[in-house]
Motif scaffolding. Structure first.
Motif, PDB file in Angstrom:
ATOM      1  N   THR A 127       0.837  -1.206   0.000  1.00 50.12           N
ATOM      2  CA  THR A 127       0.000   0.000   0.000  1.00 50.12           C
ATOM      3  C   THR A 127       0.869   1.252   0.000  1.00 50.12           C
ATOM      4  OG1 THR A 127      -0.164   0.012   2.411  1.00 50.12           O
ATOM      5  CG2 THR A 127      -1.939  -1.104   1.175  1.00 50.12           C
ATOM      6  N   VAL A 128       0.293   2.310  -0.553  1.00 51.67           N
ATOM      7  CA  VAL A 128       0.973   3.605  -0.599  1.00 51.67           C
ATOM      8  C   VAL A 128      -0.029   4.690  -0.215  1.00 51.67           C
ATOM      9  CG1 VAL A 128       2.702   2.945  -2.309  1.00 51.67           C
ATOM     10  CG2 VAL A 128       0.494   3.798  -3.075  1.00 51.67           C
ATOM     11  N   PRO A 129       0.417   5.651   0.592  1.00 53.03           N
ATOM     12  CA  PRO A 129      -0.458   6.786   0.900  1.00 53.03           C
ATOM     13  C   PRO A 129      -0.384   7.806  -0.227  1.00 53.03           C
ATOM     14  CG  PRO A 129       1.611   6.983   2.090  1.00 53.03           C
ATOM     15  CD  PRO A 129       1.667   5.689   1.332  1.00 53.03           C
ATOM     16  N   TRP A 130      -1.512   8.424  -0.536  1.00 50.48           N
ATOM     17  CA  TRP A 130      -1.557   9.462  -1.562  1.00 50.48           C
ATOM     18  C   TRP A 130      -2.694  10.416  -1.243  1.00 50.48           C
ATOM     19  CZ3 TRP A 130       1.265  11.631  -5.169  1.00 50.48           C
ATOM     20  CH2 TRP A 130       0.648  12.421  -6.140  1.00 50.48           C
ATOM     21  N   GLN A 131      -2.361  11.636  -0.966  1.00 49.10           N
ATOM     22  CA  GLN A 131      -3.336  12.707  -0.727  1.00 49.10           C
ATOM     23  C   GLN A 131      -4.498  12.263   0.161  1.00 49.10           C
ATOM     24  OE1 GLN A 131      -4.423  14.220  -4.579  1.00 49.10           O
ATOM     25  NE2 GLN A 131      -2.419  15.153  -4.901  1.00 49.10           N
ATOM     26  N   ASP A 132      -4.211  11.902   1.373  1.00 47.25           N
ATOM     27  CA  ASP A 132      -5.205  11.512   2.373  1.00 47.25           C
ATOM     28  C   ASP A 132      -5.929  10.201   2.054  1.00 47.25           C
ATOM     29  OD1 ASP A 132      -4.608  13.832   3.801  1.00 47.25           O
ATOM     30  OD2 ASP A 132      -6.145  14.975   2.752  1.00 47.25           O
ATOM     31  N   GLU A 133      -5.406   9.424   1.126  1.00 44.47           N
ATOM     32  CA  GLU A 133      -5.977   8.118   0.817  1.00 44.47           C
ATOM     33  C   GLU A 133      -4.856   7.094   0.808  1.00 44.47           C
ATOM     34  OE1 GLU A 133      -9.384   7.953  -2.030  1.00 44.47           O
ATOM     35  OE2 GLU A 133      -8.513   9.845  -2.725  1.00 44.47           O
ATOM     36  N   VAL A 134      -5.235   5.830   0.806  1.00 38.86           N
ATOM     37  CA  VAL A 134      -4.270   4.741   0.719  1.00 38.86           C
ATOM     38  C   VAL A 134      -4.719   3.819  -0.404  1.00 38.86           C
ATOM     39  CG1 VAL A 134      -3.248   2.768   1.918  1.00 38.86           C
ATOM     40  CG2 VAL A 134      -3.719   4.881   3.178  1.00 38.86           C
ATOM     41  N   SER A 136      -3.720   0.181  -2.646  1.00 39.14           N
ATOM     42  CA  SER A 136      -2.898  -1.018  -2.803  1.00 39.14           C
ATOM     43  C   SER A 136      -2.467  -1.111  -4.263  1.00 39.14           C
ATOM     44  CB  SER A 136      -3.683  -2.280  -2.417  1.00 39.14           C
ATOM     45  OG  SER A 136      -4.676  -2.559  -3.392  1.00 39.14           O
TER      46      SER A 136
END
Length: 168
Positions: A127-134, A136
């Motif tokens: 998983t990666v975080p991106w702009q307040d979301e995560v 997969s």
């Protein structure tokens, strides 16, 4: 359309090979839909007033590949190949003077980087975080298949309008 090579995804592969196989098949389908056309045909907006053209779709998908795999998955923070000049229109679709060789080269390079990113990932569950979301990796691959499939439907219609060629 010429006899462009497309590799059918395995019907018995595991999750990772299935997802990457279907994504590659969709990439090959877009290339096939664009094959054998002149520069003018690639640039033609075949369904006015829409800005859609086959060349615009290739440029758009280069940006989508860059955005999802380099920015979201790898966290690179890369800038667009074709910077946005106005907030309401994607420059990828401004193709009146666009160079098809440049567009296909950039798209192919982005696809190669994307494949390398996926190959380097430990798991689809990464998983990666991106702009307040995560997100997969599994989600990103599935989204990319959906994105290509939708735009390949557009490509089908554009190609048929240009020269009558049809085919899945």
């Amino acid at each position: 359309m010429d006899d462009h090579q497309r590799n059918l995804p395995s019907q018995v592969a595991g999750d990772r090979a299935s997802l990457t196989g279907f994504l590659q098949y969709q990439r090959e389908t877009l290339a096939w839909k664009c094959s054998g056309l002149s520069v003018e045909q690639l640039r033609e907006r075949a369904v006015p007033p829409s800005a859609l053209s086959l060349l615009g779709l290739v440029r758009h998908m280069a940006e989508v590949e860059r955005s999802w795999f380099r920015n979201v998955v790898s966290g690179e923070g890369t800038q667009p190949h074709w910077p946005r000049l106005t907030p309401d229109r994607s420059p990828a679709f401004d193709v009146d003077s666009a160079d098809p060789d440049e567009a296909f080269r950039i798209w192919e390079e982005e696809c190669a980087r994307s494949r390398a990113t996926v190959d380097a990932a430990a798991s689809l569950d990464t998983t990666v975080p991106w702009q307040d979301e995560v997100f997969s990796l599994r989600y990103v691959l599935t989204h990319m298949i959906e994105e290509y499939a939708r735009h390949n439907g557009h490509a089908d219609l554009l190609r048929e309008r240009l020269d009558g060629s049809t085919g899945e």
